[in-house]
Design an enzyme around this catalytic site. Sequence first.
Site, short mmCIF file in Angstrom:
data_model
loop_
_atom_site.label_atom_id
_atom_site.label_comp_id
_atom_site.label_asym_id
_atom_site.label_seq_id
_atom_site.Cartn_x
_atom_site.Cartn_y
_atom_site.Cartn_z
N ILE A 148 0.89 -1.16 0.00
CA ILE A 148 0.00 0.00 0.00
C ILE A 148 0.93 1.21 0.00
CG2 ILE A 148 -1.71 1.33 1.28
CD1 ILE A 148 -2.86 -1.26 2.28
N PRO A 149 1.09 1.84 -1.17
CA PRO A 149 2.18 2.81 -1.37
C PRO A 149 1.93 4.16 -0.71
CG PRO A 149 0.82 2.71 -3.32
CD PRO A 149 0.26 1.70 -2.36
N CYS A 150 1.99 4.19 0.61
CA CYS A 150 1.74 5.43 1.32
C CYS A 150 2.84 6.46 1.02
CB CYS A 150 1.65 5.18 2.82
SG CYS A 150 2.88 4.05 3.45
N HIS A 151 3.97 5.98 0.51
CA HIS A 151 5.05 6.93 0.20
C HIS A 151 4.70 7.77 -1.03
CE1 HIS A 151 5.73 3.26 -2.17
NE2 HIS A 151 6.28 4.04 -3.07
#
Length: 183
Positions: A148-151
């Site tokens: 989950i690419p929170c970056h």
Amino acid sequence: MIQHIHTQIFETANGWVVSVWFDKGLAALTLPQESPGEAIYAIERKLSSWKDRNAFFVPDVPAEELDELLLHFQKLLLDYYNRLPVVFNIPVDLSWCTPFQFHVLNAIQAIPYGSTLSYRQVSIAAGYPKAARAVGNAAGSNLTPVVIPCHRVIMHNGKLGGFSDKIDFKKMLLDLESSNVRL
DNA sequence: GAACGAATAGGCA
DNA sequence: TGCCTATTCGTTC
């Protein structure tokens, strides 16, 4: 109630990672650490915040017992850290999160490789137009970074914003993704 | 019910 | 640009 727990630990181009799997899918994942010990320490820290699921342990599972899904995921993650534009089409266990967090994390998961969205844009996509700040909180509660690419969620003015594990990781992941995207 | 953020918009130097 | 303040909102204690 947890019925099965599987763990993986392996080395990527950027360091050692640990993943933890429950029946529903990937439950937690660490960012690359310098040693196996640090990776294990990192996963324990993440799981200690899993308050709804008190009594559980993290057993070592021999590589030969990992099923196809885990091997598939390992390949994806290795490719990712080898700078390939990977899409993590694997099940993620989000049973721990609130409805708001669920919507936010789903919106974040839809952000394509190599691109970014602002916290405000994510709040709109998740159906809570004024909750940009709360989006930050929800992103911070994410247990499966990269998958989950929170970056990929940054501030509206182009600055990075914050990150749970050292801001350096956020910069590193964005650099890694931008390095192979053609303009 | 109050305090706390991985935020944003507007104002002012 | 940079700093400040008011506003906003879900989560946690």
